[in-house]
Scaffold this motif. Structure first.
Motif, mmCIF file in Angstrom:
data_model
loop_
_atom_site.group_PDB
_atom_site.id
_atom_site.type_symbol
_atom_site.label_atom_id
_atom_site.label_comp_id
_atom_site.label_asym_id
_atom_site.label_seq_id
_atom_site.Cartn_x
_atom_site.Cartn_y
_atom_site.Cartn_z
ATOM 1 N N SER A 435 80.502 133.720 18.925
ATOM 2 C CA SER A 435 79.597 132.693 19.430
ATOM 3 C C SER A 435 80.346 131.405 19.728
ATOM 4 C CB SER A 435 78.472 132.451 18.419
ATOM 5 O OG SER A 435 77.559 131.500 18.910
ATOM 6 N N ASN A 443 69.277 138.223 19.726
ATOM 7 C CA ASN A 443 68.703 139.057 18.670
ATOM 8 C C ASN A 443 67.432 139.745 19.171
ATOM 9 O OD1 ASN A 443 67.792 140.211 16.328
ATOM 10 N ND2 ASN A 443 67.538 138.300 15.195
ATOM 11 N N ASP A 454 62.353 134.197 12.226
ATOM 12 C CA ASP A 454 63.299 133.839 11.168
ATOM 13 C C ASP A 454 62.556 133.524 9.879
ATOM 14 O OD1 ASP A 454 62.108 131.528 11.928
ATOM 15 O OD2 ASP A 454 63.952 130.403 12.308
ATOM 16 N N LYS A 460 67.299 134.195 9.174
ATOM 17 C CA LYS A 460 67.851 132.851 9.286
ATOM 18 C C LYS A 460 69.377 132.864 9.281
ATOM 19 C CE LYS A 460 63.854 130.551 7.239
ATOM 20 N NZ LYS A 460 63.325 129.739 6.118
ATOM 21 N N ARG A 463 70.642 133.055 12.813
ATOM 22 C CA ARG A 463 70.479 131.813 13.564
ATOM 23 C C ARG A 463 71.586 130.820 13.217
ATOM 24 N NH1 ARG A 463 65.146 128.244 12.736
ATOM 25 N NH2 ARG A 463 66.279 127.858 10.782
ATOM 26 N N LYS A 464 72.033 130.832 11.972
ATOM 27 C CA LYS A 464 73.078 129.900 11.547
ATOM 28 C C LYS A 464 74.414 130.184 12.212
ATOM 29 C CE LYS A 464 71.066 128.915 7.000
ATOM 30 N NZ LYS A 464 71.249 129.062 5.523
ATOM 31 N N VAL A 468 70.771 133.741 19.089
ATOM 32 C CA VAL A 468 69.478 133.227 19.542
ATOM 33 C C VAL A 468 68.436 134.338 19.514
ATOM 34 C CG1 VAL A 468 70.516 131.445 20.976
ATOM 35 C CG2 VAL A 468 70.001 133.674 21.978
ATOM 36 N N SER A 469 67.199 133.942 19.361
ATOM 37 C CA SER A 469 66.103 134.905 19.265
ATOM 38 C C SER A 469 65.734 135.454 20.638
ATOM 39 C CB SER A 469 64.879 134.244 18.625
ATOM 40 O OG SER A 469 63.743 135.081 18.736
ATOM 41 N N ARG A 497 71.881 130.288 26.476
ATOM 42 C CA ARG A 497 71.168 130.513 25.215
ATOM 43 C C ARG A 497 69.763 129.927 25.272
ATOM 44 N NH1 ARG A 497 76.412 128.908 22.986
ATOM 45 N NH2 ARG A 497 77.491 130.792 22.237
ATOM 46 N N THR A 501 65.598 132.108 25.709
ATOM 47 C CA THR A 501 64.394 131.930 24.893
ATOM 48 C C THR A 501 63.195 131.508 25.724
ATOM 49 O OG1 THR A 501 64.894 129.605 24.414
ATOM 50 C CG2 THR A 501 65.821 131.269 22.932
#
Length: 815
Positions: A435, A443, A454, A460, A463-464, A468-469, A497, A501
C-alpha cells in the motif's frame, strides 16, 4: 366415423351445427376458437355479406348457449368475453386484438404503457461474440460455434422474424414466393471493424424484424458476428474494449444493443462494459444460454426473446444482464449455477425488471445519467490488477508473490464482513508495504451476499494498513473497476482509493437517508385539495360508501397527478414547482420520463418552450434525450424546430442526436428552410447534427433548393460549411451550379436585383470549383489564376467571362 370440423367444411348455412356433436371440453373449444379466429382472419377475401355474417357469428359466440347432447357435457364458456369491435370493418387481418383471449392476455393489453418507449419500430443491434447460445451439435466435436448458424436459425423462427412484413409499405405480403431476399431481409447500415485494416468500415447488413407485440411494436434488428466466435473463457480486456468500440461506432444508428456472450465470464464482461461505456443513454443487455438454441428444449429462445423485447420497448440506460426472466444490473451479477437455467443472480440488489405476464420494471432502481455529457467509450484498461483470496494458513510468500511489481491494484477477498487474520503480523506488514508503494488494495467479502464493514477488530486491522472497503461490490466488478480507474495513469493512488468507495455506475449500495415526505408545500396542498374536493363531492352526491376513495386510491390518484404537474412545470418554466415535486419524491425516483397524451416527456415540453434551466435540471436528474413522442420526434427535434440555440447546445453535449424515425421530418424542415431563405432555422438544424448533404425529394439537397429559389444569404451560409458538397446531383443529374446557370440564363439582360443575386450565386459556386472540364478544355478557377490550361491550341472553342462566370462558346456554330 365423424368428420372433424375444418376450414373446408366450415360452411355458411350451418356454421354451428357441429358444435353439438363433440365432447365439449376445453381442448375442443380451443380448437374451434382457433378455427373461428383463423376463418375471420381471411377477411380480405370475403364479400360484404359474409362480413356481416361473421359479425353475427361473433355476437352468437359472445352469448353462446348450446343445448346439451346425449353424449356430451354442457359447453363451458370462457371466463372472458370475446373482444367487441366497433364495426364490421374491424374484422379481418387489420384487427389489432385477437377475437379470443384469456385473462393473461387481457392483463397485458391493459398494462400501463407510459414507461414504454414510443414509436412503431425500434432498431436493435445484436453483437454475437460467441458462447453456448449459437452453438451447433456435431457428431465429431460436440457443441461448436458455427458462423451464421444463429442468424439463419432466427430467420426461420416466426417469433424472431416476420417474413410477411413488407417494410416499404408496412403491410403483409400474401405470397412469400414473390418476395426477393431484399424484401424478406432488408438491410441496415452498420459500422464494423475490419480486422485486416484495423479500421472501421460501413457495410449493409441484412436485418430481421419481429412480429408485433401486444402493444403493436416491432423490433428490427441486425446481428454482428465476431470472427472467430469466442468461448467466454477466452475473453480478454481487449475483447471488452472491442465490444465497447462497436457500440460507440453504431450508437446513433440503433436504439439499443444486445451482446450474446458465453455464461462463464459474462459477469466480468457486464461489469467491464458498465465502466467503459461512459454517460450511457441507451439500453445495453448481455444474455446467453445454458443450452444452445439448436436443441429442442433450451433456454436460449426465452433469454434472447426477453432481452430483445425489453431492449425494444424500454429505455433503461444501463448495462444489464438478462437471464431466466430477470433483468439484472450487469455489475451486480455473479454466476451462481452451472447446471440450471437460473444461472445468474444479483445477491445485493433486486432485479431491475422481471418478466412474467407483465414486464415489471423497477424504475426506482434504474440508474439514469446525472450529468450533461456526451456518450463515449473508454478504450483502455490496466492489466496490472489481480485477485487474492484469503484462506486459513495462507503464507506470507503467497501474499507477497501477488503484490510484487508491476502489480498496481489487488482485490483482497476476505472472510465474512471483510475480516482478515489480525494476528498475522507478517501478512499485515506485506499489505502495508504494498500500500505504501502505491498498490491499491480493495477489501471484498468472499460471501455472495453481504457488505464489508469494520465493526470487528479483524476488519479494522485491514483499514489501518491502507486497505479500502469495497462495500458490497462483487469481486468481478471490483476487479474491472480497479482496472478502469488505474488505466492511462489518470489518477493518483489516493484518488483511486477514494473513487473505489464511491458509487460510479450503481455498482455499490449507498445508504440513503430515511425518506421523508413533506406535506406542507404548495404542490402537495393542491393535490390534497383536489382529492378532498373529489371526495366531498362524491360524499354529497352519493350515500354509497363503496364509491368513496380509500387511502390507497388517494395515493394512486396523487401519483397519477404528479406527471401532469411535472409536464405543466416544464411547459411554464416553473423550476421552483419542479424542485418541490422532486422534494416530495425524496428517497424515490421522480419519473422524469413520464409522458402526456402525445407521448411527450417533460424534456420534450421544456425544449419546445426553450426553457433552458428546466432542460438542465431534467438532464441532471436522469431525463433521457432519446425518448420519442408518438410522432417519432426527440427533444432535440423540438429544440431545433423552435430555434432554441442554447437548448440545442446542451442536448448535444448530453449526446442527443436525430434518429431514423424523425430524420425525414428533419430533412423536410431543413429543405423548406433553405427554399424559404430561413437561414436561422437551417443553422439550428445544422447545429443539432443534421448532415447538410442529405437529400430529400428528387434527391435534391438544401443547396439545390436555395439555389433554385435564388436565396443568396442561404447559399452563402451553406457554402461556408466545411462539409458542403456542391457536386451532388439530383434525380435529373443536375448539380446546384447547373440550376444556377439555368436560372441566370432565363434572367439574362433584365438587369434587376434578381439577376444580380443569381450572378453572385453563380460566382460563389464557381469559386468553390477547382477544376471544371468542358470538352478538351480544363479551366482553372478564374478567381485563383488567369491561366487556362488548353490541351489543344487548335480547339475551336474560346472563352468568355462575365462577372466570373465562365461560358463555353463553340466558335464554329456560333452558339
Amino acid at each position: 366415423m365423424e368428420k372433424k370440423p375444418s376450414k373446408n367444411n366450415f360452411q355458411k348455412d350451418n356454421e354451428f351445427e357441429f358444435l353439438n356433436k363433440y365432447t365439449q371440453d376445453s381442448q375442443i373449444f380451443s380448437k374451434l376458437a382457433h378455427k373461428l379466429t383463423k376463418k375471420i382472419s381471411f377477411g380480405k377475401s370475403l364479400t360484404t355479406n359474409q362480413y356481416k355474417n361473421m359479425s353475427s357469428i361473433k355476437r352468437k359466440l359472445d352469448n353462446l348457449e348450446l343445448p346439451e347432447s346425449e353424449t356430451s357435457k354442457p359447453f363451458v364458456r370462457s371466463n372472458t368475453p370475446i373482444s367487441e369491435y366497433s364495426s364490421d370493418e374491424d374484422l379481418g387481418p387489420s384487427a389489432n386484438q385477437p377475437l379470443i383471449y384469456n385473462d393473461a392476455v387481457s392483463i397485458q393489453l391493459h398494462q400501463p404503457r407510459s414507461d414504454m418507449a414510443t414509436g412503431d419500430v425500434s432498431q436493435v443491434l445484436i453483437i454475437y461474440t460467441g458462447g453456448t447460445i449459437g452453438m451447433k451439435n456435431t457428431k465429431k466435436h460436440g457443441y461448436v460455434p458455427v458462423p451464421d448458424y444463429l442468424t439463419e436459425s432466427l430467420a426461420e423462427m416466426s417469433r424472431f422474424h416476420d417474413r410477411t412484413f413488407d417494410p416499404n409499405f408496412r403491410r403483409f405480403s400474401s405470397n412469400l414466393d414473390d418476395q426477393t431476399d431484399e424484401e424478406i431481409y432488408p438491410t441496415i447500415k452498420i459500422t464494423v471493424k475490419d480486422l485486416n485494416k484495423n479500421e472501421y468500415v460501413e457495410i449493409n447488413q441484412r436485418s430481421l424484424i419481429s412480429p408485433p407485440s401486444l402493444v403493436g411494436k416491432r423490433i428490427r434488428y441486425s446481428i454482428i458476428e465476431y470472427e472467430p466466435l469466442l468461448d467466454s473463457c477466452n475473453m480478454s480486456s481487449d475483447d471488452w474494449i472491442r465490444i465497447a468500440s462497436d457500440i460507440e461506432s453504431n450508437y446513433e444508428t440503433f436504439d439499443a444493443f444486445i451482446i450474446l456472450h458465453g455464461t462463464d465470464t459474462m459477469a466480468y464482461t457486464a461489469s467491464a462494459l458498465s465502466f467503459l461505456l461512459e454517460d450511457l443513454g441507451k439500453t445495453v443487455i448481455l444474455t446467453g444460454s445454458q443450452v444452445p438454441i439448436s436443441e429442442v428444449r433450451n433456454d436460449a429462445v426465452e433469454n434472447l426473446l426477453g432481452a430483445l423485447t425489453i431492449a425494444g420497448h424500454y429505455v433503461i440506460p444501463e448495462v444489464c444482464l438478462f437471464f431466466n426472466n430477470k433483468l439484472f444490473r450487469g455489475n451486480r451479477c455473479v454466476k451462481m449455477n452451472a447446471v440450471d437455467f437460473d444461472a445468474f443472480d444479483s445477491p445485493n440488489l433486486a432485479p431491475l425488471a422481471t418478466v412474467g405476464i407483465n414486464i415489471n420494471v423497477n424504475w426506482a432502481e434504474v440508474v439514469r445519467p446525472a450529468s450533461i455529457a456526451k456518450f463515449k467509450a473508454h478504450k483502455t484498461l490496466n492489466r496490472n490488477v489481480s485477485t487474492l483470496r484469503l484462506f486459513p494458513g495462507i503464507t506470507e510468500t503467497t501474499v507477497k508473490a501477488l503484490l510484487v511489481e508491476p502489480i498496481e491494484g489487488v482485490i483482497l477477498e476476505t472472510y465474512g464482513a471483510g475480516n482478515a487474520p489480525n494476528t498475522r503480523d507478517d501478512i499485515m506488514r506485506a499489505l502495508a508495504a504494498a500500500s505504501d508503494r502505491g498498490v491499491v488494495i480493495v477489501n471484498c467479502t468472499q460471501c455472495k451476499k453481504g457488505i464489508v464493514t469494520d465493526l470487528y477488530a479483524t476488519g479494522k486491522a485491514l483499514r489501518k494498513v491502507g486497505v479500502v472497503s469495497g462495500n458490497d461490490m462483487t469481486p468481478e466488478c471490483a476487479l474491472v473497476k480497479l482496472a478502469y480507474l488505474l488505466s492511462d495513469n489518470r489518477y493518483q493512488p489516493e484518488v483511486v482509493r477514494e473513487l473505489m468507495t464511491r458509487n460510479l455506475r450503481g455498482e455499490l449500495t449507498i445508504v440513503a437517508p430515511k425518506p421523508r415526505f413533506t406535506f406542507h408545500n404548495r404542490t402537495h396542498k393542491i393535490i390534497q385539495n383536489m382529492i378532498n374536493a373529489a371526495a366531498e363531492a362524491n360524499h354529497a352526491a352519493v350515500k354509497d360508501t363503496s364509491l368513496m376513495m380509500d387511502v390507497q386510491e388517494k395515493v394512486l390518484m396523487e401519483k397519477s397527478l404528479y406527471p401532469i404537474l411535472l409536464c405543466s412545470a416544464a411547459g411554464t418554466d416553473d423550476l421552483d414547482g419542479m424542485l418541490l415535486l422532486s422534494e416530495n419524491y425524496e428517497g424515490m425516483m421522480l419519473m422524469l420520463n413520464c409522458m402526456d397524451y402525445d407521448g411527450r416527456t417533460p424534456l420534450h415540453i421544456a425544449c419546445t418552450g426553450g426553457h433552458h434551466r428546466i432542460v438542465k435540471f431534467l438532464l441532471q436528474n436522469g431525463a433521457s434525450v432519446h425518448m420519442r413522442d408518438r410522432f417519432g420526434h426527440t427533444p432535440l427535434y423540438e429544440a431545433a424546430r423552435n430555434k432554441h440555440k442554447h437548448v440545442i447546445h446542451t442536448l448535444r453535449e448530453t449526446g442527443a442526436h436525430f434518429n431514423d424515425a424523425e430524420i425525414n421530418d428533419v430533412v423536410f424542415q431543413a429543405l423548406s428552410a433553405a427554399a424559404n431563405g430561413d437561414v436561422e432555422l437551417l443553422k439550428h438544424f445544422v447545429d443539432a447534427g443534421l448532415d447538410i448533404n442529405r437529400t430529400g425529394f428528387d434527391h435534391r439537397t438544401a443547396l439545390h433548393h436555395a439555389v433554385a429559389e435564388g436565396c443568396l444569404d442561404t447559399v452563402q451560409y451553406l457554402l461556408s460549411l466545411p462539409d458542403i458538397n456542391i457536386e451532388t446531383k439530383d434525380r435529373w443529374g443536375r448539380r446546384p451550379i447547373d440550376d444556377a446557370e439555368m436560372n441566370l440564363g432565363r434572367m439574362w439582360g433584365r438587369d434587376n436585383e434578381t439577376e444580380k443575386q443569381l450572378r453572385e450565386i453563380v460566382r460563389l459556386l464557381r469559386g468553390r470549383v477547382d477544376y471544371e472540364e468542358y470538352g478538351t478544355i480544363k479551366i482553372k478557377n478564374p478567381l485563383q489564376s488567369n491561366e487556362h490550361n488548353i490541351s489543344n491550341s487548335n480547339n475551336p472553342h474560346h472563352l468568355n467571362g462575365v462577372n466570373g462566370v465562365v461560358i463555353v462558346v463553340n466558335a464554329e456554330s456560333s452558339k
